[in-house]
Design a protein around this motif. Sequence first.
Motif, PDB file in Angstrom:
ATOM      1  N   ARG A 109       0.836   7.257  -5.802  1.00  0.00           N
ATOM      2  CA  ARG A 109      -0.218   6.543  -5.595  1.00  0.00           C
ATOM      3  C   ARG A 109      -0.093   5.427  -6.686  1.00  0.00           C
ATOM      4  O   ARG A 109      -0.751   3.941  -6.376  1.00  0.00           O
ATOM      5  N   HIS A 110      -0.095   5.409  -8.141  1.00  0.00           N
ATOM      6  CA  HIS A 110       0.517   4.657  -8.871  1.00  0.00           C
ATOM      7  C   HIS A 110       1.524   4.443 -10.022  1.00  0.00           C
ATOM      8  O   HIS A 110       2.243   5.596  -9.850  1.00  0.00           O
ATOM      9  N   ALA A 111       2.291   3.717  -9.779  1.00  0.00           N
ATOM     10  CA  ALA A 111       4.072   3.220 -10.623  1.00  0.00           C
ATOM     11  C   ALA A 111       3.319   3.874 -12.275  1.00  0.00           C
ATOM     12  O   ALA A 111       4.250   4.092 -12.532  1.00  0.00           O
ATOM     13  N   THR A 112       2.367   3.456 -12.573  1.00  0.00           N
ATOM     14  CA  THR A 112       2.153   3.335 -14.278  1.00  0.00           C
ATOM     15  C   THR A 112       0.684   4.085 -14.253  1.00  0.00           C
ATOM     16  O   THR A 112      -0.169   3.680 -13.609  1.00  0.00           O
ATOM     17  N   VAL A 119      -7.710  14.212  -3.471  1.00  0.00           N
ATOM     18  CA  VAL A 119      -7.304  13.979  -4.705  1.00  0.00           C
ATOM     19  C   VAL A 119      -7.220  12.789  -5.135  1.00  0.00           C
ATOM     20  O   VAL A 119      -6.812  12.467  -6.116  1.00  0.00           O
ATOM     21  N   ASP A 120      -7.798  11.820  -4.417  1.00  0.00           N
ATOM     22  CA  ASP A 120      -7.592  10.982  -4.826  1.00  0.00           C
ATOM     23  C   ASP A 120      -9.238  10.266  -5.937  1.00  0.00           C
ATOM     24  O   ASP A 120      -8.790   9.635  -6.392  1.00  0.00           O
ATOM     25  N   ASP A 121     -10.255  11.343  -5.387  1.00  0.00           N
ATOM     26  CA  ASP A 121     -11.117  11.395  -5.775  1.00  0.00           C
ATOM     27  C   ASP A 121     -11.169  12.268  -7.181  1.00  0.00           C
ATOM     28  O   ASP A 121     -11.636  12.214  -8.210  1.00  0.00           O
ATOM     29  N   ALA A 122     -10.075  13.144  -7.575  1.00  0.00           N
ATOM     30  CA  ALA A 122      -9.628  13.980  -8.222  1.00  0.00           C
ATOM     31  C   ALA A 122      -9.486  13.596  -9.606  1.00  0.00           C
ATOM     32  O   ALA A 122      -9.683  13.413 -10.162  1.00  0.00           O
ATOM     33  N   ILE A 123      -8.039  12.314  -9.056  1.00  0.00           N
ATOM     34  CA  ILE A 123      -7.293  11.649  -9.977  1.00  0.00           C
ATOM     35  C   ILE A 123      -8.442  10.525 -10.895  1.00  0.00           C
ATOM     36  O   ILE A 123      -7.988  10.614 -11.843  1.00  0.00           O
ATOM     37  N   ALA A 124      -8.607  10.125  -9.856  1.00  0.00           N
ATOM     38  CA  ALA A 124     -10.358   9.235 -10.715  1.00  0.00           C
ATOM     39  C   ALA A 124     -10.942   9.998 -11.548  1.00  0.00           C
ATOM     40  O   ALA A 124     -11.611   9.441 -12.491  1.00  0.00           O
ATOM     41  N   SER A 125     -11.666  11.402 -11.292  1.00  0.00           N
ATOM     42  CA  SER A 125     -12.525  11.610 -12.346  1.00  0.00           C
ATOM     43  C   SER A 125     -12.047  12.048 -13.489  1.00  0.00           C
ATOM     44  O   SER A 125     -12.621  11.978 -14.130  1.00  0.00           O
ATOM     45  N   PRO A 161       1.237  -1.192   0.063  1.00  0.00           N
ATOM     46  CA  PRO A 161       0.152   0.482  -0.091  1.00  0.00           C
ATOM     47  C   PRO A 161       0.767   0.872  -0.251  1.00  0.00           C
ATOM     48  O   PRO A 161       1.389   1.455   1.031  1.00  0.00           O
ATOM     49  N   ARG A 162       0.523   1.952  -1.275  1.00  0.00           N
ATOM     50  CA  ARG A 162       1.338   3.506  -0.809  1.00  0.00           C
ATOM     51  C   ARG A 162       0.876   4.485   0.121  1.00  0.00           C
ATOM     52  O   ARG A 162       1.360   5.102   0.334  1.00  0.00           O
ATOM     53  N   SER A 163       0.149   4.196   1.162  1.00  0.00           N
ATOM     54  CA  SER A 163      -0.020   5.452   2.158  1.00  0.00           C
ATOM     55  C   SER A 163      -0.015   4.994   3.107  1.00  0.00           C
ATOM     56  O   SER A 163       0.341   5.417   4.604  1.00  0.00           O
ATOM     57  N   THR A 215      -2.787  10.283 -21.020  1.00  0.00           N
ATOM     58  CA  THR A 215      -0.682  10.156 -20.071  1.00  0.00           C
ATOM     59  C   THR A 215      -1.688  10.254 -18.643  1.00  0.00           C
ATOM     60  O   THR A 215      -2.653  11.296 -17.837  1.00  0.00           O
ATOM     61  N   MET A 216      -0.184  10.883 -18.041  1.00  0.00           N
ATOM     62  CA  MET A 216      -0.635  10.787 -16.243  1.00  0.00           C
ATOM     63  C   MET A 216      -0.189  12.100 -16.523  1.00  0.00           C
ATOM     64  O   MET A 216      -0.727  12.420 -15.366  1.00  0.00           O
ATOM     65  N   GLY A 217       0.846  12.751 -17.276  1.00  0.00           N
ATOM     66  CA  GLY A 217       0.854  14.133 -17.872  1.00  0.00           C
ATOM     67  C   GLY A 217      -1.362  14.760 -17.892  1.00  0.00           C
ATOM     68  O   GLY A 217      -1.439  15.689 -17.177  1.00  0.00           O
ATOM     69  N   GLU A 218      -1.187  14.096 -18.555  1.00  0.00           N
ATOM     70  CA  GLU A 218      -3.199  14.847 -19.306  1.00  0.00           C
ATOM     71  C   GLU A 218      -4.174  14.528 -17.368  1.00  0.00           C
ATOM     72  O   GLU A 218      -4.669  15.037 -16.854  1.00  0.00           O
ATOM     73  N   VAL A 219      -3.771  13.841 -16.851  1.00  0.00           N
ATOM     74  CA  VAL A 219      -4.678  12.994 -15.558  1.00  0.00           C
ATOM     75  C   VAL A 219      -4.297  14.273 -14.583  1.00  0.00           C
ATOM     76  O   VAL A 219      -4.738  14.811 -13.802  1.00  0.00           O
ATOM     77  N   ALA A 220      -3.033  14.304 -14.524  1.00  0.00           N
ATOM     78  CA  ALA A 220      -2.317  15.296 -13.577  1.00  0.00           C
ATOM     79  C   ALA A 220      -3.191  16.967 -14.013  1.00  0.00           C
ATOM     80  O   ALA A 220      -3.621  17.235 -12.823  1.00  0.00           O
ATOM     81  N   ALA A 221      -3.359  17.076 -15.080  1.00  0.00           N
ATOM     82  CA  ALA A 221      -3.993  18.393 -15.554  1.00  0.00           C
ATOM     83  C   ALA A 221      -4.720  18.500 -15.551  1.00  0.00           C
ATOM     84  O   ALA A 221      -5.940  19.082 -14.700  1.00  0.00           O
TER      85      ALA A 221
END
Length: 209
Positions: A58-61, A19-25, A7-9, A40-46
């Motif tokens: 939270r996620h390696a890939t 943050v988890d909810d924002a990433i999932a959405s 677990p990464r937490s 891409t991870m970058g698009e998800v972050a943005a």
Amino acid sequence: MSARNQPRSQGGRPRDSRVDDAIASAVLELLTDVGYARLTMGEVAARAGVGKAAIYRRHATKQEMIFDVLTPGQFLAVAPDHGSLRADLAAVLAEIADSMTSPPPGTIPGLLADIHADSALLERFDAKYLGVQRRTLTEILDRAVARGELTIRPDPAILNALLVGPIFAWLFLLSGSPDQLPALLDAVLALTSTEPPATPDDSGSEVAP
């Protein structure tokens, strides 16, 4: 368990669920907007309004991130118990079908291909999705034997393949409409029914045995 599967937490500050909810959405929106391959991870972050570091904590890939978003809770957390083998299998089939149809089109085939190329993610997939199905089916079959619906318990892995295979083939090989899944599931259940077929009498009509 490998370090990647820990677990990464653990340790440090508690993880911010916002943050988890924002990433999932963001993941779900981008799967619809650009598709699995182009996400891409970058698009998800943005889209989520967070730094990429927050995602990598939270996620390696990308594949792990999408898998975690699509399977946030315990799949088939409780084995259905509706009083009969057919009713229990119908409930399992409905949940499996929902897990395949809920993600945006193209997501499941792409993710499955990547899962099978990543041994660590494949291990998690087997434990969190396939393994749960087999354990659930084992419990359902054991109850059916106890009720007298079955004399012997079939191999849960083989039954799993017989139940899931038609759904996967319909959706991803034959490009069938999800709207027709109820009819497909009825046909699958009819093929796995333990009830003996009706037999014709001398007049040519069918009578129950």
